[in-house]
Design an enzyme around this catalytic site. Structure first.
Site, PDB file in Angstrom:
ATOM      1  CD  GLU A   1      -4.531  10.978  56.289  1.00 12.12           C
ATOM      2  OE1 GLU A   1      -4.014  11.935  56.900  1.00 12.12           O
ATOM      3  OE2 GLU A   1      -5.195  10.097  56.851  1.00 12.12           O
TER       4      GLU A   1
ATOM      5  CB  CYS B   1      -6.215   8.265  60.056  1.00 11.49           C
ATOM      6  SG  CYS B   1      -6.773   7.445  61.544  1.00 11.49           S
TER       7      CYS B   1
ATOM      8  N   GLY C   1      -3.689  12.626  65.440  1.00 10.32           N
ATOM      9  CA  GLY C   1      -3.817  13.767  64.537  1.00 10.32           C
ATOM     10  C   GLY C   1      -2.899  13.585  63.349  1.00 10.32           C
ATOM     11  CB  SER C   2      -1.762  16.003  60.829  1.00 11.55           C
ATOM     12  OG  SER C   2      -1.212  16.981  61.681  1.00 11.55           O
TER      13      SER C   2
ATOM     14  CD  GLU D   1      -2.883   5.072  67.074  1.00 12.36           C
ATOM     15  OE1 GLU D   1      -2.717   4.881  65.841  1.00 12.36           O
ATOM     16  OE2 GLU D   1      -2.780   4.171  67.914  1.00 12.36           O
ATOM     17  CG  LEU D   2       1.397  10.246  64.003  1.00 10.63           C
ATOM     18  CD1 LEU D   2       2.884  10.436  63.758  1.00 10.63           C
ATOM     19  CD2 LEU D   2       0.832  11.421  64.794  1.00 10.63           C
TER      20      LEU D   2
ATOM     21  CB  ALA E   1     -10.352  18.802  67.415  1.00 11.98           C
TER      22      ALA E   1
ATOM     23  CE  LYS F   1      -5.562  20.755  71.399  1.00 10.03           C
ATOM     24  NZ  LYS F   1      -6.844  20.959  70.661  1.00 10.03           N
TER      25      LYS F   1
ATOM     26  NE  ARG G   1      -8.005   4.949  69.191  1.00  9.46           N
ATOM     27  CZ  ARG G   1      -8.000   4.761  67.873  1.00  9.46           C
ATOM     28  NH1 ARG G   1      -8.626   3.741  67.330  1.00  9.46           N
ATOM     29  NH2 ARG G   1      -7.390   5.606  67.098  1.00  9.46           N
TER      30      ARG G   1
HETATM   31  P1  ADP Z   1      -6.284  17.412  61.744  1.00  9.66           P
HETATM   32  O1  ADP Z   1      -5.738  17.463  60.379  1.00  9.66           O
HETATM   33  O2  ADP Z   1      -7.022  16.184  62.107  1.00  9.66           O
HETATM   34  O3  ADP Z   1      -6.981  18.660  62.178  1.00  9.66           O
HETATM   35  P2  ADP Z   1      -4.142  18.140  63.510  1.00  9.66           P
HETATM   36  O4  ADP Z   1      -2.902  17.355  63.714  1.00  9.66           O
HETATM   37  O5  ADP Z   1      -4.020  19.521  62.970  1.00  9.66           O
HETATM   38  O6  ADP Z   1      -5.008  17.210  62.610  1.00  9.66           O
HETATM   39  O7  ADP Z   1      -4.983  18.231  64.841  1.00  9.66           O
HETATM   40  C1  ADP Z   1      -5.161  17.160  65.739  1.00  9.66           C
HETATM   41  C2  ADP Z   1      -5.184  17.712  67.137  1.00  9.66           C
HETATM   42  O8  ADP Z   1      -3.912  18.301  67.407  1.00  9.66           O
HETATM   43  C3  ADP Z   1      -6.206  18.807  67.385  1.00  9.66           C
HETATM   44  O9  ADP Z   1      -6.701  18.681  68.707  1.00  9.66           O
HETATM   45  C4  ADP Z   1      -5.388  20.070  67.255  1.00  9.66           C
HETATM   46  O10 ADP Z   1      -5.912  21.168  67.956  1.00  9.66           O
HETATM   47  C5  ADP Z   1      -4.090  19.627  67.877  1.00  9.66           C
HETATM   48  N1  ADP Z   1      -2.930  20.431  67.494  1.00  9.66           N
HETATM   49  C6  ADP Z   1      -2.675  21.034  66.317  1.00  9.66           C
HETATM   50  N2  ADP Z   1      -1.498  21.690  66.371  1.00  9.66           N
HETATM   51  C7  ADP Z   1      -0.985  21.489  67.618  1.00  9.66           C
HETATM   52  C8  ADP Z   1       0.208  21.899  68.300  1.00  9.66           C
HETATM   53  N3  ADP Z   1       1.123  22.644  67.717  1.00  9.66           N
HETATM   54  N4  ADP Z   1       0.378  21.508  69.572  1.00  9.66           N
HETATM   55  C9  ADP Z   1      -0.531  20.734  70.197  1.00  9.66           C
HETATM   56  N5  ADP Z   1      -1.673  20.311  69.606  1.00  9.66           N
HETATM   57  C10 ADP Z   1      -1.896  20.684  68.336  1.00  9.66           C
END
Ligand code: ADP
Length: 491
Positions: free
Chosen positions: A394, A297, A241-242, A263-264, A189, A187, A172
């Site tokens: 969530e 999400c 991510g979050s 996309e949070l 997960a 990058k 996407r």
């Molecule tokens: P989830 O709850 O889905 O794990 P996160 O927001 O923690 O959500 O993670 C989503 C992505 O963001 C993952 O690839 C994670 O490694 C990355 N991530 C988490 N913390 C950071 C950060 N401080 N900087 C950059 N990427 C991050």
């Protein structure tokens, strides 16, 4: 489990790329670090993967920078061809991709195969968009000048993806980036790097030039990504991510004024009015709740049922949820896999215990399921009190909390009573009500009498703290384009 299937699992993991992909080269991390990838259905080690340090991240971004100019100049048709070829290769390799995804993430094989097709569709969609990047030529209102308007790639982009849809969240972002002519560092997960590395292999085989796509896997996301965000080289961050991490990244992006797509999190409501077809609403709730075992999400997190149909809906939903087969995603007939890790399982358990402690009734499930992996029983809770944590947090698991409502006004207020605004679902057979409610709801997407909204051809994204920008659809490519206007004096 038969030894033939064990052998196939081992073969697929063995053949999967496990190194960083930087500047068209597969290589180990500079300091030789590795991270472990585990199967969440057994807790056992699948393999180790190169674990990038900040220096590796820097190498990747420099490769993206070096490739940017050449890639921007590549004819759009050629960029489209790379994406179409990658689309085809994803279909050709679908079975292995699905198995790899199930092994590292846990989702049932049928769901993983569905994700491969969904993910590939982003490449086809953006292959088609690549050759439709439009511009303009217009008269200045004074008549003595012309405006030439063209769209250019934003530049080297940083893409960060989550573990719940290990392939689709990547395509996407990579689809529109490649279509627009942007190079990138992605990058994935740390829990699910194998799918993305397999995708890098596909893009390489499809003819993506060195440096156009770089994949950096790391267990220290913040340390690796923050310097890249602040480098002044990257021009764009696209993150899924979050909300908590997204906010932190937005602050970091302010430093060099990066373009951002975010996309949070979500806190989707699923609303069933008294005039809805209850059986169809139950079908929709099964999808909205159980797609990806609730780890989405877009998952229905708050289920509001009109009091007059609550009993019928709750019995029918509980029956369907109770019949679901929970187990290892690779096993025949399994419909619900494990949670991705122990942290996620503990969170689901904690939220259910909290709701039950606050007075919710367990209709079905409500317990951790047996097995070595991180399994939770599909659960239906009724009359979940408004103070329960799961109304605001969530759940990200197979838990459906139901609560009654009495009036349209009451339920619209409840739906909007959250800082999130990603998606909501509404079931009603009254057309006026459907449109009235859909327009009153504060979310980027609304499912009307349907439990899934994700579609590569539609604009996916959220309002409020659920994010910025839209992915997919005919505007998805805009996230990776800058508009340039050239003013031309007329003699
Ligand atoms: P989830 O709850 O889905 O794990 P996160 O927001 O923690 O959500 O993670 C989503 C992505 O963001 C993952 O690839 C994670 O490694 C990355 N991530 C988490 N913390 C950071 C950060 N401080 N900087 C950059 N990427 C991050």
């Amino acid at each position: 489990m038969s030894s033939a299937s064990q052998e196939r699992e081992a073969r697929v993991v063995d053949a999967a790329p496990k190194q960083l992909y930087i500047n068209g080269q597969w290589r180990d991390a500079r300091q030789g670090r590795v991270l472990e990838v585990r199967d969440p259905s057994t807790g056992s080690l699948l393999c180790t993967v190169a674990n990038a340090s900040p220096e590796d991240g820097r190498d990747a971004l420099e490769a993206a920078q070096a490739a940017q100019q050449g890639f921007a100049a590549m004819p759009p048709r050629q960029r489209a061809t790379i994406l179409m070829r990658a689309f085809e290769l994803m279909h050709e390799r679908k079975d292995d991709l699905a198995l790899l995804m199930t092994l590292e993430m846990g989702k049932p094989l049928a769901d993983a195969a569905g994700e491969v097709v969904y993910a590939a569709e982003f490449f086809r969609h953006f292959a088609e968009e690549a050759t439709r990047i439009s511009g303009g030529y217009q008269d200045a209102p004074t008549g003595n000048a012309r405006f030439l308007i063209r769209q250019e790639p934003v530049g080297p982009s940083l893409l960060i993806t989550p573990w719940n849809f290990p392939l689709a969240m990547g395509t996407r972002k990579l689809g529109p980036a490649i279509a627009a002519g942007c190079t990138s560092v992605l990058k994935p997960a740390e829990l699910t790097p194998l799918s993305m590395l397999a995708l890098a292999q596909i893009l390489e085989d499809a003819g993506a030039p060195p440096g156009v796509v770089n994949i950096v896997v790391t267990s220290t996301a913040g340390q690796v990504m923050e310097p890249l965000i602040r480098s002044g080289i990257a021009r764009k961050l696209s993150f899924t991510g979050s909300t908590q991490v997204g906010k932190k990244l937005l602050e970091q992006c302010a430093d060099k004024v990066l373009r951002t797509s975010m996309e949070l999190g979500g806190n989707a409501a699923f609303v069933v009015f008294e005039d809805a077809d209850v059986d169809k609403a139950v079908d929709g709730a099964m999808l909205a709740k159980m797609r990806n075992s609730g780890e989405a999400c877009t998952a229905a997190n708050r289920i509001f049922i009109h009091r007059s149909v609550l009993q019928e809906f709750s019995e029918k939903l509980a029956q369907r949820m109770g019949e679901l087969k929970v187990g290892r995603g690779v096993d025949e007939g399994v419909q619900v896999g494990p949670m991705v890790d122990a942290t996620q399982l503990d969170k689901v358990k904690e939220l259910v215990d909290d709701a039950v402690g606050a007075g919710a009734e367990v209709v079905v499930g409500g317990e951790v399921a047996p097995g070595d992996g991180y399994f939770y029983q599909p659960t239906v809770l009724r009359d979940v009190p408004r103070e329960a944590r799961m109304w605001t947090e969530e759940i990200f698991g197979p838990v459906a909390p139901l609560t009654p409502f009495d009036s349209e006004k009451e339920v619209v207020d409840l739906v909007n009573d959250t800082e999130y605004g990603l998606v909501n679902y509404v079931y009603t057979n009254d057309l006026n009500r459907a449109l009235r409610v859909a327009e009153s709801i504060e979310s980027g997407m609304v499912g009307l009498n349907q439990g899934v909204v994700s579609n590569p051809a539609a604009p996916f994204g959220g309002m409020k703290e659920s994010g910025l920008g839209r992915e997919g659809g005919d505007t998805g490519i805009d996230e990776f384009l800058e508009t340039k206007y050239i003013g031309i004096a007329m003699a």
